[in-house]
Design a protein around this motif. Structure first.
Motif, PDB file in Angstrom:
ATOM      1  N   PHE A  38     -38.110 -27.367 -51.539  1.00 20.87           N
ATOM      2  CA  PHE A  38     -39.136 -28.353 -51.871  1.00 20.87           C
ATOM      3  C   PHE A  38     -40.396 -27.671 -52.395  1.00 20.87           C
ATOM      4  O   PHE A  38     -41.009 -28.128 -53.368  1.00 20.87           O
ATOM      5  CB  PHE A  38     -39.446 -29.223 -50.650  1.00 20.87           C
TER       6      PHE A  38
ATOM      7  N   TRP B  42     -44.481 -34.158 -47.512  1.00 17.40           N
ATOM      8  CA  TRP B  42     -44.063 -34.344 -48.899  1.00 17.40           C
ATOM      9  C   TRP B  42     -44.259 -35.782 -49.340  1.00 17.40           C
ATOM     10  O   TRP B  42     -44.222 -36.711 -48.531  1.00 17.40           O
ATOM     11  CB  TRP B  42     -42.579 -33.978 -49.053  1.00 17.40           C
TER      12      TRP B  42
ATOM     13  N   LEU C  46     -34.425 -38.162 -45.200  1.00 21.83           N
ATOM     14  CA  LEU C  46     -33.661 -38.145 -46.441  1.00 21.83           C
ATOM     15  C   LEU C  46     -32.165 -38.008 -46.207  1.00 21.83           C
ATOM     16  O   LEU C  46     -31.730 -37.192 -45.401  1.00 21.83           O
ATOM     17  CB  LEU C  46     -34.116 -36.988 -47.332  1.00 21.83           C
TER      18      LEU C  46
ATOM     19  N   ARG D 299     -32.389 -28.517 -50.368  1.00 22.85           N
ATOM     20  CA  ARG D 299     -31.826 -28.454 -49.023  1.00 22.85           C
ATOM     21  C   ARG D 299     -32.831 -28.133 -47.922  1.00 22.85           C
ATOM     22  O   ARG D 299     -32.630 -28.503 -46.775  1.00 22.85           O
ATOM     23  CB  ARG D 299     -30.718 -27.391 -48.986  1.00 22.85           C
ATOM     24  N   ASN D 300     -33.886 -27.395 -48.239  1.00 24.71           N
ATOM     25  CA  ASN D 300     -34.790 -26.942 -47.190  1.00 24.71           C
ATOM     26  C   ASN D 300     -36.229 -26.918 -47.696  1.00 24.71           C
ATOM     27  O   ASN D 300     -36.504 -27.222 -48.860  1.00 24.71           O
ATOM     28  CB  ASN D 300     -34.367 -25.541 -46.696  1.00 24.71           C
ATOM     29  N   ASP D 301     -37.167 -26.560 -46.812  1.00 19.33           N
ATOM     30  CA  ASP D 301     -38.580 -26.558 -47.187  1.00 19.33           C
ATOM     31  C   ASP D 301     -38.851 -25.616 -48.350  1.00 19.33           C
ATOM     32  O   ASP D 301     -39.697 -25.896 -49.206  1.00 19.33           O
ATOM     33  CB  ASP D 301     -39.449 -26.154 -45.986  1.00 19.33           C
TER      34      ASP D 301
ATOM     35  N   THR E  80     -40.520 -37.336 -44.698  1.00 20.36           N
ATOM     36  CA  THR E  80     -40.110 -36.078 -44.079  1.00 20.36           C
ATOM     37  C   THR E  80     -38.677 -35.795 -44.512  1.00 20.36           C
ATOM     38  O   THR E  80     -37.950 -36.702 -44.915  1.00 20.36           O
ATOM     39  CB  THR E  80     -40.152 -36.164 -42.538  1.00 20.36           C
ATOM     40  N   ARG E  81     -38.265 -34.548 -44.411  1.00 20.59           N
ATOM     41  CA  ARG E  81     -36.900 -34.206 -44.805  1.00 20.59           C
ATOM     42  C   ARG E  81     -35.881 -34.883 -43.898  1.00 20.59           C
ATOM     43  O   ARG E  81     -34.769 -35.182 -44.319  1.00 20.59           O
ATOM     44  CB  ARG E  81     -36.703 -32.686 -44.800  1.00 20.59           C
ATOM     45  N   ASP E  82     -36.257 -35.164 -42.658  1.00 22.71           N
ATOM     46  CA  ASP E  82     -35.337 -35.833 -41.728  1.00 22.71           C
ATOM     47  C   ASP E  82     -35.029 -37.265 -42.157  1.00 22.71           C
ATOM     48  O   ASP E  82     -34.022 -37.837 -41.741  1.00 22.71           O
ATOM     49  CB  ASP E  82     -35.920 -35.852 -40.313  1.00 22.71           C
TER      50      ASP E  82
ATOM     51  N   ILE F 282     -34.631 -39.005 -54.715  1.00 25.07           N
ATOM     52  CA  ILE F 282     -34.371 -38.969 -53.283  1.00 25.07           C
ATOM     53  C   ILE F 282     -33.683 -40.250 -52.850  1.00 25.07           C
ATOM     54  O   ILE F 282     -33.874 -41.309 -53.447  1.00 25.07           O
ATOM     55  CB  ILE F 282     -35.660 -38.768 -52.442  1.00 25.07           C
TER      56      ILE F 282
END
Length: 201
Positions: free
Chosen positions: A88, A140, A175, A83-85, A171-173, A98
């Motif tokens: 990861f 990542w 995903l 869910r967050n950095d 980037t997480r954005d 992913i």
């Protein structure tokens, strides 16, 4: 008070991390918890932890008038969501799945199909961030090979050339979803972070 806030305050107040909240058909409210990550120390949620959170949540949800038919508190399973950095960073080196919000498009550069959105590979952290025009700095990446899996008992020719490793920075954005890949070890040893312990009302 919103459900997310009630559950998060209750769970964190007891010293745990809230991993996921799920509402499903039949009025099931499922809460997934974990211990806060401490580098170098791997601790697992047990039945007693789940029962403690379950009791406290029943009280908190009743006070705030949240309706549900059944409450279940459990530890993360082998397909734990990231869910967050911190999640990861915790699972660097692990095999993850992913799903991108949008297809790769031209960024695939001919290595993978441009419409592909799902990938499975080893999670890596990029020390030197790489800037992208659309999504900002990339911290990542996942690394994988498209070589077919070798079946048990199957012989592999020594002359066979393995497909090259491929890497995808993200980037997480970008995903839609990220989870640990549900790899089952049939030798009796569970993969790191595996196991699920539910407590039901």
């Amino acid at each position: 008070m919103a459900l997310q806030q009630i559950v998060e305050e209750t769970v964190t107040g007891l010293g745990y991390d809230l991993v996921e909240i799920e509402r499903s058909a039949g009025g099931l409210l499922r809460i997934t918890i974990d211990w806060p990550w401490q580098p170098g120390l791997e601790t697992f949620v047990n039945v007693e932890d789940c029962e403690k959170v379950n009791r406290q949540l029943q009280f908190a949800l009743e006070v705030d008038g949240v309706t549900y038919n059944r409450l279940e508190v459990s530890s993360p399973g082998i397909d734990r969501p990231l869910r967050n950095d911190q999640d990861f960073k915790r699972f660097v080196g692990q095999l993850i799945d992913i799903t991108l919000k949008a297809p790769m498009g031209e960024a695939a550069a001919g290595l993978v199909h441009g419409n592909r959105k799902k990938f499975r590979g080893t999670l890596e952290y990029l020390e030197g961030t790489v800037a992208t025009e659309s999504a900002g700095p990339v911290h990542w990446q996942i690394v994988w090979s498209d070589a077919p899996e070798v079946k048990p008992g199957q012989r592999v020719s020594k002359k066979r050339v393995a497909p090259p490793l491929q890497a995808l920075g993200f980037t997480r954005d970008e995903l839609r979803e990220a989870r640990l890949a549900p790899v089952v070890d049939f030798k009796g040893r569970r993969p790191k972070g595996a196991g699920e312990t539910p407590a039901q009302e």
